[in-house]
Design an enzyme around this catalytic site. Structure first.
Site, PDB file in Angstrom:
ATOM      1  N   HIS A   1      -7.130   7.028  -2.982  1.00 28.13           N
ATOM      2  CA  HIS A   1      -7.946   5.998  -2.327  1.00 28.13           C
ATOM      3  C   HIS A   1      -7.233   5.281  -1.182  1.00 28.13           C
ATOM      4  O   HIS A   1      -7.888   4.688  -0.317  1.00 28.13           O
ATOM      5  CB  HIS A   1      -8.432   4.973  -3.359  1.00 28.13           C
ATOM      6  CG  HIS A   1      -7.466   3.877  -3.644  1.00 28.13           C
ATOM      7  ND1 HIS A   1      -6.346   4.062  -4.453  1.00 28.13           N
ATOM      8  CD2 HIS A   1      -7.414   2.587  -3.218  1.00 28.13           C
ATOM      9  CE1 HIS A   1      -5.678   2.934  -4.526  1.00 28.13           C
ATOM     10  NE2 HIS A   1      -6.298   2.022  -3.780  1.00 28.13           N
ATOM     11  N   ASP A   2      -5.893   5.306  -1.126  1.00 29.08           N
ATOM     12  CA  ASP A   2      -5.164   4.645  -0.030  1.00 29.08           C
ATOM     13  C   ASP A   2      -4.147   5.573   0.621  1.00 29.08           C
ATOM     14  O   ASP A   2      -3.169   5.100   1.239  1.00 29.08           O
ATOM     15  CB  ASP A   2      -4.445   3.387  -0.535  1.00 29.08           C
ATOM     16  CG  ASP A   2      -5.318   2.143  -0.448  1.00 29.08           C
ATOM     17  OD1 ASP A   2      -6.241   2.133   0.395  1.00 29.08           O
ATOM     18  OD2 ASP A   2      -5.090   1.196  -1.234  1.00 29.08           O
TER      19      ASP A   2
ATOM     20  N   HIS B   1       0.829  -1.199   0.000  1.00 28.53           N
ATOM     21  CA  HIS B   1       0.000   0.000   0.000  1.00 28.53           C
ATOM     22  C   HIS B   1       0.869   1.257   0.000  1.00 28.53           C
ATOM     23  O   HIS B   1       0.976   1.960   0.996  1.00 28.53           O
ATOM     24  CB  HIS B   1      -0.957   0.002   1.202  1.00 28.53           C
ATOM     25  CG  HIS B   1      -2.072  -0.981   1.066  1.00 28.53           C
ATOM     26  ND1 HIS B   1      -2.050  -2.218   1.684  1.00 28.53           N
ATOM     27  CD2 HIS B   1      -3.231  -0.932   0.362  1.00 28.53           C
ATOM     28  CE1 HIS B   1      -3.152  -2.880   1.396  1.00 28.53           C
ATOM     29  NE2 HIS B   1      -3.892  -2.121   0.582  1.00 28.53           N
ATOM     30  N   ASN B   2       1.473   1.524  -1.145  1.00 28.39           N
ATOM     31  CA  ASN B   2       2.314   2.705  -1.308  1.00 28.39           C
ATOM     32  C   ASN B   2       1.858   3.460  -2.552  1.00 28.39           C
ATOM     33  O   ASN B   2       0.830   3.126  -3.144  1.00 28.39           O
ATOM     34  CB  ASN B   2       3.790   2.297  -1.400  1.00 28.39           C
ATOM     35  CG  ASN B   2       3.993   1.154  -2.393  1.00 28.39           C
ATOM     36  OD1 ASN B   2       3.372   1.132  -3.457  1.00 28.39           O
ATOM     37  ND2 ASN B   2       4.849   0.203  -2.036  1.00 28.39           N
TER      38      ASN B   2
ATOM     39  N   ASP C   1      -8.881  -1.465  -8.034  1.00 23.86           N
ATOM     40  CA  ASP C   1      -8.164  -1.618  -6.765  1.00 23.86           C
ATOM     41  C   ASP C   1      -7.584  -3.016  -6.598  1.00 23.86           C
ATOM     42  O   ASP C   1      -6.531  -3.196  -5.975  1.00 23.86           O
ATOM     43  CB  ASP C   1      -9.123  -1.297  -5.612  1.00 23.86           C
ATOM     44  CG  ASP C   1      -8.415  -1.223  -4.274  1.00 23.86           C
ATOM     45  OD1 ASP C   1      -7.201  -0.903  -4.254  1.00 23.86           O
ATOM     46  OD2 ASP C   1      -9.066  -1.476  -3.238  1.00 23.86           O
TER      47      ASP C   1
ATOM     48  N   THR D   1       3.017   3.413  -5.478  1.00 24.00           N
ATOM     49  CA  THR D   1       3.022   2.577  -6.682  1.00 24.00           C
ATOM     50  C   THR D   1       1.679   1.886  -6.853  1.00 24.00           C
ATOM     51  O   THR D   1       1.155   1.791  -7.974  1.00 24.00           O
ATOM     52  CB  THR D   1       4.149   1.534  -6.601  1.00 24.00           C
ATOM     53  OG1 THR D   1       5.402   2.208  -6.405  1.00 24.00           O
ATOM     54  CG2 THR D   1       4.210   0.704  -7.866  1.00 24.00           C
TER      55      THR D   1
END
Length: 885
Positions: A648-649, A608-609, A779, A611
């Site tokens: 979104h993250d 979850h970065n 996602d 990228t």
């Protein structure tokens, strides 16, 4: 005969008449005249009350300071009535209606458990041989208490009065047997049908100080409940009556109300069994008799241990149940019972302990329903259905079907209409009251659906009615879109993965707190960011030339941008879709915003970065380029989708919602353990955006457009939360796929998709479903990427889960996904489970709408790769030969 009779008219229009000079006669006859008609008897109501002179209006009687008043004092001078004598019949009615002392006791509220009852004024019947101070004492006591009082002088008139009024209290003169036998009167009243709820009081003579008090047993044997020592004091009589009301009368009133409860139990379709604390059967309802094949007489009074047991239950099940309910806890589960015929049937049983006197458990209430579709239950269900259709009064039992289903057999995208798949297991089912549903004045759509199905069942064939029962079983659960998983023993990888992603996780709270660290450093002058979209290093520009292809390699962009792919890809994609023009912001503002957002992604996270954010942005842009998607959405929707994918993250900690909830993190507390991360991503993104005008991309759009855009972005980011996964997919299938399929197969369709997309676009709700589905697919599109990219993403997400498991063990937190232990986990098996449960159906539905053959081909190839590794019992990401290379 020469004296005028006394006349009394009540407010209810009842006329009471009696000769004053013969008031003491035990054989007096009362006659009431109405016009030319003479009426005889105790209780006569007249419609001619308005014609009576006003001087005859009821007057409240006030007792004299000494003994009670004589009735001959109640005399009015305004009229007379005809009299006649009838031998051996004497009665008079006198009601206390409107005295100031009785107004306070009109009605009373009585609580019986959850029932609230209204008790109307108490009615009292005085049975005396003649009028005296004692009878008058009770008369005035009734007046003071607000009771309605009647007086009778003979056995015949007393019975006639009781059968008409059913008084709650009867006072019988037992002082002298000269005129009538009090015990004989009591026995006669007790012989009537409804006397069981009446309290009968015997007035006995006062005993002298040296005389031994007589036993009450003869009175009790005759049917009396209490005795009252002769005392004409109004206060003494009042105290006695009030004590009776608050004691026996209230108790009898509650018992009468229980008849309604037993009537409900008798007509209930669920089998009900009530036992004592020692498990002696005290009650079973007709549904229980039908289910088990016994009659009440064969069960009531027997201990449960005396009944035959089925050998299909585990040996320790009964001990476990008993241990559970003895602690006062409700037990619910599956139990095999043996019918009288010897057949074993599977039941869903709920046993509830009932606390009674002394705060101890005094009863156990068991509710039982047929549980699964074995042959015995089917046959029992069918016979009940046939009874119903042939006019039998007994109600049929609706079977509760429960099977262990894999996800493929429970998601209604493909199989909800399949006759071969049974309804999902309903371990914690809630039994709905259909009466309450039908009485609702404001109906929800699901309520209307249930009512329609119930109505359709009435005249349906047995097979159809059974199928509709199964439909209702599903509709009444709260988790309509969440499939039932197999047991952990069957597939621990699937259970852990799916459970960890779809559960908010609050299994237990710990003293440890996970500190959510935010990277709020907004100084980005050191980042190698171009001044314009054209000012991009050649190596990066060359990679971005392939940006519109699905096979675009995001990891190469990550490498050449020093883990800052989001800014470069974002500038290229946003320029292609005219985001700056739509927002009326400069390219510099957009570039600064992308810098801020990317800086708040954690580069230390393996998955979850930024990228991952760039990868989701790329997939979203790819989907927006498909003809069906492009034709269904407006420019605002496209801009909202691209921004949502970018943010979104943001600030993801590399831990799941379950972890944050279990750790009692600051964010979990802030968002009440609900969609914690997704709520944080959107909130932080808007906070960062509006904090400084240098990177506020919304600063130049009008308020209404901003509100619409903001709501669309929030809705899409929240849709990435996995607990609502199946709900979003099923809504998309039912609202988009199925209507499109019907329209495309219509004989009037000429094969043009334009009209179809226009119809979709006309419904804003449909556009919302498309945007949700698009970002969800973007996602989790990793399994649909080329194999090399798919393998890399699988390794990264596994590493992040391994790190979470390690931290959970260090901090003593619940391990959300125990199977993701880096020493034992099979990554291929976890990927297979993820594809089976989440990916296949969702991308089948999305492909049917957007037409994505390249994705579906990659998905098939990747699934084959993971299956091969799994068959070889390989836990790593590549085939052994590949690892050697």
């Amino acid at each position: 005969m020469g004296c005028a009779p006394s006349i009394h008219v009540s407010h209810s229009g009842v006329i009471y008449c009696r000769d004053s000079e013969e008031s003491n006669s035990p054989h007096q006859t009362t006659t009431i005249s109405q016009g030319t008609t003479t009426l005889h008897g105790l209780f006569v109501k007249t419609d001619a009350a308005d014609s009576i002179p006003s001087v005859l209006a009821y007057q409240s009687r006030q007792p004299p300071p000494s003994a009670g008043p004589r009735r001959k004092e109640r005399r009015e001078s305004g009229g007379a009535s005809a009299r006649s004598r009838t031998p051996h019949c004497c009665s008079v009615e006198a009601e206390t209606q409107t005295s100031s002392s009785s107004a306070k006791a009109s009605t009373a509220e009585v609580q019986v458990g959850p029932m609230r009852l209204t008790q109307y004024p108490i009615q009292v019947l005085l049975i005396f041989a003649k009028e005296d101070n004692q009878s008058n004492g009770f008369w005035w006591a009734c007046d003071r208490a607000g009771y309605r009082c009647n007086v009778a002088w003979t056995l015949e008139s007393a019975l006639e009065c009781f059968l008409d009024k059913h008084q709650e209290i009867i006072v019988i003169d037992h002082r002298n047997s000269k005129y009538f036998d009090a015990e004989d009167i009591c026995r006669s009243i007790r012989a009537t049908e409804l006397s069981g709820h009446t309290v009968i009081l015997a007035v006995v003579p006062r005993t002298s100080a040296d005389q031994e008090e007589t036993s009450v047993l003869p009175l009790l044997d005759a049917g009396f409940d209490r005795q009252f020592m002769e005392n004409s004091s109004v206060t003494a009589c009042y105290n006695e009556l009030v004590q009776i009301e608050h004691g026996e009368v209230r108790s009898q009133f509650k018992l009468r109300a229980c008849n309604a409860v037993f009537t409900a139990l008798d007509h209930c379709q669920e089998a009900v069994e009530i036992t004592s604390e020692d498990h002696v059967i005290q009650y079973v309802n007709p549904a229980f008799e039908r289910m088990m094949g016994y009659c009440k007489g064969e069960l009531i009074g027997k201990e449960l241990t005396e009944l035959p047991k089925s050998d299909k239950n585990s040996a320790d099940l009964l001990d476990n149940i008993n241990t559970f309910i003895k602690k006062g806890k409700e037990w619910q589960g599956v139990y095999y019972a043996r019918r009288k015929s010897g057949d074993s049937i599977q039941q869903h049983v709920k046993i509830t302990p009932v606390v009674g006197q002394g705060g101890k458990i005094r009863h156990f209430v068991s509710l039982k329903r047929l549980h699964c579709t074995n042959e015995n239950n089917k046959q029992l269900y069918k016979s009940h259905r046939e009874d119903k259709h042939t006019g039998d009064n007994s109600q049929s039992e609706s079977g509760s079907y429960k099977c262990k289903n894999r996800r493929k057999d429970s998601v209604d995208v493909k199989s909800i209409t399949s006759q071969s798949s049974d309804a999902p297991s309903l371990q914690t089912r809630r039994y709905s009251s259909m009466a309450r549903i039908h009485s609702m004045t404001i109906e929800a759509p699901i309520t209307k659906v249930i009512n329609i199905i119930n109505a359709a069942q009435e005249n349906s064939p047995i097979t159809v009615a059974e199928a509709l029962d199964r439909v209702l079983e599903i509709l009444r659960t709260t988790e309509l879109y969440s499939p039932q998983l197999g047991t952990k023993d069957e597939d621990p990888h699937t259970s852990d993965l799916v459970g960890g992603l779809m559960n908010d996780g609050l299994r237990r709270l710990s003293g440890n707190e996970y500190v959510f660290s935010k990277n709020m450093n907004l100084s980005h002058t050191h980042l190698p960011v171009p001044n314009t979209i054209n000012d991009v290093p050649p190596c990066i520009a060359q990679l971005l030339d392939n940006e519109e292809s699905w096979d675009f390699n995001i990891f190469e962009l990550e490498a050449v941008t020093n883990k800052r792919p989001l800014v470069y890809l974002g500038l290229k994609v946003f320029a292609r879709f005219g985001v700056s023009e739509f927002l009326n912001c400069s390219e510099a503002t957009l570039r600064a915003w992308l810098q801020v957002i990317e800086a708040n992604y954690h580069s230390s996270n393996s998955y979850h970065n930024s990228t991952h954010a760039a990868d989701v942005l790329h997939a979203t842009a790819f989907f927006l380029g498909k003809e069906r998607v492009k034709g269904s959405l407006d420019h605002l929707d496209e801009v909202a989708a691209l921004i949502a994918a970018t943010i979104h993250d943001v600030d993801h900690p590399g831990r799941t919602n379950s972890f944050l909830c279990n750790a009692g993190s600051e964010l979990a507390v802030l968002y009440n353990d609900t969609a914690v991360l997704e709520s944080h991503h959107t909130a932080l993104a808007f906070q960062l955006t509006t904090k400084d005008s240098k990177y506020n991309i919304f600063k130049n759009i009008d308020r209404n457009r901003y509100r619409t855009l903001r709501q669309a972005i929030i809705d899409m980011v929240l849709a990435t939360e996995m607990t609502k996964h199946f709900e979003h997919v099923n809504k998309f299938v039912n609202s988009i796929n199925k209507p499109m399929a019907s329209e495309e197969t219509s004989p009037h369709n000429d094969g043009n998709n334009t009209e179809c997309t226009t119809n979709i676009k006309n419904f804003p709700d449909n556009q919302t479903l498309i945007k949700r589905m698009m970002i969800k697919c973007a996602d989790v599109a990793n399994p649909c990427r080329p194999l090399e990219l798919c393998i890399e993403w699988a390794g990264r997400i596994s590493e992040e889960y391994f790190a979470q498991t390690d931290e959970e063990k260090r901090q003593g937190l619940p391990v959300v996904m125990p199977v993701f232990d880096r020493n034992t986990c099979s990554i291929p098996k976890s990927q297979i489970s993820f594809i089976d449960y989440f990916i296949t159906d969702m991308f089948d539905a999305w492909d049917a709408f957007a037409h994505l053959p390249v994705l579906m081909q990659h998905l098939a190839n990747n699934y084959k790769h993971w299956k091969t590794l799994d068959d070889l019992k390989c836990k790593s990401l590549r085939l052994p030969s590949e690892n050697n290379n």
